[in-house]
Enzyme design. Structure first.
Site, PDB file in Angstrom:
ATOM      1  N   LYS A  87      -3.224 -32.603   0.205  1.00  0.00           N
ATOM      2  CA  LYS A  87      -2.210 -33.308  -0.582  1.00  0.00           C
ATOM      3  C   LYS A  87      -2.715 -34.694  -0.993  1.00  0.00           C
ATOM      4  O   LYS A  87      -2.601 -35.100  -2.155  1.00  0.00           O
ATOM      5  CB  LYS A  87      -0.922 -33.448   0.228  1.00  0.00           C
ATOM      6  CG  LYS A  87       0.074 -34.482  -0.317  1.00  0.00           C
ATOM      7  CD  LYS A  87       1.111 -34.826   0.731  1.00  0.00           C
ATOM      8  CE  LYS A  87       1.942 -36.025   0.430  1.00  0.00           C
ATOM      9  NZ  LYS A  87       1.264 -37.296   0.195  1.00  0.00           N
ATOM     10  N   ASN A  88      -3.281 -35.440  -0.031  1.00  0.00           N
ATOM     11  CA  ASN A  88      -3.664 -36.818  -0.315  1.00  0.00           C
ATOM     12  C   ASN A  88      -4.870 -36.911  -1.254  1.00  0.00           C
ATOM     13  O   ASN A  88      -5.121 -37.965  -1.836  1.00  0.00           O
ATOM     14  CB  ASN A  88      -3.909 -37.591   0.984  1.00  0.00           C
ATOM     15  CG  ASN A  88      -2.609 -37.863   1.734  1.00  0.00           C
ATOM     16  OD1 ASN A  88      -1.532 -37.846   1.139  1.00  0.00           O
ATOM     17  ND2 ASN A  88      -2.694 -38.095   3.032  1.00  0.00           N
ATOM     18  N   ASP A 136      -0.704 -40.355   9.817  1.00  0.00           N
ATOM     19  CA  ASP A 136       0.016 -39.154   9.382  1.00  0.00           C
ATOM     20  C   ASP A 136       0.062 -38.069  10.460  1.00  0.00           C
ATOM     21  O   ASP A 136       0.817 -37.104  10.332  1.00  0.00           O
ATOM     22  CB  ASP A 136      -0.632 -38.569   8.120  1.00  0.00           C
ATOM     23  CG  ASP A 136      -0.187 -39.291   6.857  1.00  0.00           C
ATOM     24  OD1 ASP A 136       0.603 -40.243   6.962  1.00  0.00           O
ATOM     25  OD2 ASP A 136      -0.634 -38.900   5.767  1.00  0.00           O
ATOM     26  N   ARG A 179       7.439 -31.807  -0.084  1.00  0.00           N
ATOM     27  CA  ARG A 179       6.535 -32.694  -0.815  1.00  0.00           C
ATOM     28  C   ARG A 179       5.097 -32.495  -0.386  1.00  0.00           C
ATOM     29  O   ARG A 179       4.172 -32.770  -1.163  1.00  0.00           O
ATOM     30  CB  ARG A 179       6.909 -34.162  -0.572  1.00  0.00           C
ATOM     31  CG  ARG A 179       8.079 -34.682  -1.407  1.00  0.00           C
ATOM     32  CD  ARG A 179       8.197 -36.193  -1.246  1.00  0.00           C
ATOM     33  NE  ARG A 179       6.894 -36.813  -1.360  1.00  0.00           N
ATOM     34  CZ  ARG A 179       6.360 -37.651  -0.463  1.00  0.00           C
ATOM     35  NH1 ARG A 179       7.045 -38.009   0.599  1.00  0.00           N
ATOM     36  NH2 ARG A 179       5.158 -38.150  -0.631  1.00  0.00           N
ATOM     37  N   ARG A 192       5.049 -51.518   2.278  1.00  0.00           N
ATOM     38  CA  ARG A 192       3.818 -50.901   1.753  1.00  0.00           C
ATOM     39  C   ARG A 192       3.525 -51.558   0.410  1.00  0.00           C
ATOM     40  O   ARG A 192       3.643 -50.934  -0.636  1.00  0.00           O
ATOM     41  CB  ARG A 192       4.004 -49.396   1.587  1.00  0.00           C
ATOM     42  CG  ARG A 192       4.472 -48.707   2.841  1.00  0.00           C
ATOM     43  CD  ARG A 192       4.967 -47.304   2.562  1.00  0.00           C
ATOM     44  NE  ARG A 192       3.878 -46.359   2.476  1.00  0.00           N
ATOM     45  CZ  ARG A 192       4.034 -45.075   2.155  1.00  0.00           C
ATOM     46  NH1 ARG A 192       5.226 -44.615   1.874  1.00  0.00           N
ATOM     47  NH2 ARG A 192       3.022 -44.250   2.098  1.00  0.00           N
ATOM     48  N   CYS A 196       8.152 -42.010   0.870  1.00  0.00           N
ATOM     49  CA  CYS A 196       8.813 -42.142   2.169  1.00  0.00           C
ATOM     50  C   CYS A 196       8.876 -43.618   2.569  1.00  0.00           C
ATOM     51  O   CYS A 196       7.916 -44.354   2.395  1.00  0.00           O
ATOM     52  CB  CYS A 196       8.028 -41.386   3.235  1.00  0.00           C
ATOM     53  SG  CYS A 196       7.902 -39.607   2.939  1.00  0.00           S
TER      54      CYS A 196
END
Length: 419
Positions: A22-23, A306, A398, A121, A116
């Site tokens: 995903k990242n 994560d 997601r 951030r 999220c």
């Protein structure tokens, strides 16, 4: 609104295959618009973030085709228009369009990113990088306006005040077509950054040092299309390895690059989890008599933030007291009160999460506050006696490709229902 219902405390066995990262995908897709001909990405995860990015591309006039995890992106008719705030705000990685559009057009208007909530951030490091390259950046009415002078972007020396994956990638995207040489120091070292650099280099960029703390970028005039396979998702892999150790009777996790998970796997070994590590798979044996451990997150190659939430239910199976400290996102603690609802002996003291095991979790109604908290609650639900209902599953979708189907294939009693 959807919710996931799990009937837990069932032994799971079999094989599970990890999807593309995903990242990586959320950065590779914006990166593709820098090309002047089609880019084909193989192994793209079928997740909500990817579908959101495809919608954004189509608004910009980019033609796409997404079939069997293969995404074709044709940017030949792209137009630089203000990015839609609604879709942009729904997830954080949309900010990679800032660097990509700045690099392609010398200008961009992008709504401020969402995602999220895990504590502050800020994107100040991204802005500092763009400004160093010669862009003028303004924040007006909830959107970032980026523009270069007639001289365009120029290579420069940038030192990041703190390690940031997002800023590292965004500066790379902006700098690949800048005039001259850019040196980026204190760069993040995650595997996903190497993946993005590999794609850009296949497109004709000249990037050296990705995966180290110093990246050197020699600007080029043009980038072309190519075909690129995405690396496996190390966070999905870590999630399912934790699940296999918690409730498995022998589970093989396929399509894993174990070198991307070394700090995580060493922590599981310290707990007493038995694993057979193959070239591209990890077999997790049934785990009993686990030892408590202390976990502290750090930038790569340290223990990934994560994976802090996905390992938490497994710590509740250990005999004794474990501690978890997240040094990256101090607000990443919302899974703890939800585990308490399920009967876990857990508490938060300052930035410490304290867990005492072994715990027999009981099914309950809980809510996923963010993506990885959702993964934590799925594992807890599989461990628990009785029925667990997880709300806010949009967060889970997601980032986890076909999670219900993958777990069903292992023997889990899990379903997603419309609320």
């Amino acid at each position: 609104m959807k919710k996931i219902v799990i009937h837990g405390n069932r032994p799971l066995t079999g094989e599970i295959t990890i999807s593309g990262a995903k990242n990586s995908a959320v950065a590779l897709i914006p990166a593709a618009v820098l090309a002047d001909s089609p880019v084909v990405l193989k192994g793209v995860p079928d997740i909500q973030d990817v579908h959101s990015l495809i919608e954004i591309l189509e608004i910009m006039g980019v033609k796409t085709s997404f079939v069997d995890h293969e995404l074709t992106i044709d940017p030949t008719e792209i137009v630089s228009i203000p990015m839609p705030t609604g879709k942009i705000n729904s997830f954080r990685a949309s900010y990679y369009f800032m660097g990509a559009l700045l690099g392609k057009f010398g200008e961009a208007v992008v709504g401020l990113p969402g995602g999220c909530y895990l504590g502050p951030r800020p994107i100040d490091l991204h802005i500092k990088g763009f400004e160093a390259l010669g862009a003028d950046v303004k924040n007006e009415h909830g959107a970032m306006y980026l523009k270069t002078t007639e001289n365009g972007l120029n290579g420069t020396h940038i030192f990041l005040d703190m390690v940031s994956i997002g800023a590292t990638i965004n500066i790379m995207l902006a700098a690949v077509k800048a005039k001259g040489k850019t040196i980026l120091e204190n760069a993040a070292r995650e595997p996903e950054i190497i993946d993005v650099a590999n794609l850009l280099n296949k497109m004709g960029a000249n990037i050296k040092g990705a995966g180290t703390d110093m990246i050197r970028i020699e600007g080029v005039d043009a980038l072309h299309g190519c075909t690129h396979g995405i690396i496996p998702d190390r966070i999905e892999a870590g999630t399912y390895i934790s699940m296999a150790a918690a409730v498995g009777k022998g589970i093989k996790v396929q399509n894993v690059i174990h070198e991307h998970l070394e700090s995580y796997l060493s922590k599981l070994a310290e707990m007493g989890v038995k694993m057979d590590i193959g070239e591209d798979s990890i077999y997790v044996h049934e785990s009993t008599d686990l030892k408590p451990v202390n976990v502290k997150t750090f930038p790569y190659p340290g223990f990934a933030t994560d994976l802090q939430q996905p390992i938490t239910p497994l710590l509740l199976k250990a005999n004794g007291n474990s501690q978890v400290t997240d040094t990256i996102y101090e607000k990443r603690v919302n899974h703890i009160p939800e585990l308490a609802r399920m009967g876990a002996d857990v508490s938060i003291e300052g930035n410490l999460m304290l867990l005492t095991g072994p715990a027999q979790l009981k099914g309950a109604e809980v809510a996923a506050s963010d993506l990885r908290a959702g993964a934590c609650l799925v594992i807890a639900g599989l461990m628990a006696e009785g029925q667990t209902t997880i709300r806010n599953v949009e967060h889970i979708l997601r980032g986890y490709d076909h999670i219900v189907e993958k777990l069903t294939d292992l023997g889990a009693q899990i379903e997603m229902i419309e609320d």
